[in-house]
Design a protein around this motif. Sequence first.
Motif, short mmCIF file in Angstrom:
data_model
loop_
_atom_site.label_atom_id
_atom_site.label_comp_id
_atom_site.label_asym_id
_atom_site.label_seq_id
_atom_site.Cartn_x
_atom_site.Cartn_y
_atom_site.Cartn_z
N HIS A 272 0.95 -1.15 0.04
CA HIS A 272 0.10 -0.12 -0.07
C HIS A 272 0.71 1.37 0.03
O HIS A 272 1.47 1.23 0.79
CB HIS A 272 -0.95 0.07 1.24
N LYS B 273 -7.83 2.57 1.93
CA LYS B 273 -8.07 1.16 1.41
C LYS B 273 -9.50 1.02 1.15
O LYS B 273 -9.92 -0.13 0.94
CB LYS B 273 -7.15 0.15 2.14
N ALA C 180 -10.54 2.21 -4.71
CA ALA C 180 -9.42 2.59 -5.78
C ALA C 180 -9.45 3.71 -6.02
O ALA C 180 -10.66 4.45 -6.29
CB ALA C 180 -9.62 1.46 -6.91
N ASN D 35 -9.67 3.18 -12.89
CA ASN D 35 -9.39 3.12 -11.17
C ASN D 35 -8.12 2.38 -11.25
O ASN D 35 -7.66 1.38 -11.91
CB ASN D 35 -10.80 2.16 -10.93
N ARG D 36 -7.51 2.72 -9.87
CA ARG D 36 -6.20 2.02 -9.81
C ARG D 36 -6.12 2.10 -8.09
O ARG D 36 -6.10 3.05 -7.71
CB ARG D 36 -5.29 2.81 -10.44
N LYS D 37 -5.93 0.83 -7.67
CA LYS D 37 -5.42 0.99 -6.07
C LYS D 37 -4.18 1.42 -5.85
O LYS D 37 -3.40 1.65 -6.60
CB LYS D 37 -5.51 -0.43 -5.54
N THR E 285 -1.06 0.96 -5.04
CA THR E 285 0.05 -0.03 -5.02
C THR E 285 1.36 0.58 -5.14
O THR E 285 1.51 1.80 -5.15
CB THR E 285 -0.22 -0.94 -6.08
N ASN F 58 2.14 2.53 -8.35
CA ASN F 58 1.18 3.79 -8.79
C ASN F 58 1.49 4.84 -9.31
O ASN F 58 1.16 5.14 -10.48
CB ASN F 58 0.19 3.97 -7.30
#
Length: 171
Positions: free
Chosen positions: A32, A103, A106, A130-132, A134, A137
């Motif tokens: 994360h 969290k 996303a 959309n993107r978490k 990470t 990123n």
Amino acid sequence: MQVMKHCGATTVPRHQLMRDPGSAGVFKTQTHNPYNHAALVDMVEEKLDSFGWSIVDFDAGLSHGGKRAFWLMDIDHQDHKMDHPAYGKQFSLSIGGRSCWDKTFASGIAAGDRTFVCDNLMLCGEFRLNRKATTFNLRDLPGMVHDVISRLNDRFGMLVERNHTYMNRII
């Protein structure tokens, strides 16, 4: 143009999106990697500028102690005309986005002529990503943002034509 804020988000000026995640007690882990909320806004603005678009209006909101951000910007282009010959300017193109450090969802952006951003996690538009948060990123997001804005730019004529067709239709 306004972010729908009915689930606890408060309107904030853009500079408040630049807070560091660590200031809210959110820290990077192996999987994360939160970044400040302004990073995505800045990427979008940079790409818009490279395609000749400018930001006409901007609205942002924060919720959950600043851990979640929601924003929407109306955009305009000096070379593209959205005005209808008989009705004038009846619609605009916009890009909205959201990001979070906790969290819950996303991060993402959506663009088009009917973009909707809400603090209840809803993000709708013609073109989306959309993107978490990470590890990679910040490496991958600029290319993904470029893809969304280039699709919006390429389909600008179709969006305008569709809206003008709606305006010409008698119900």
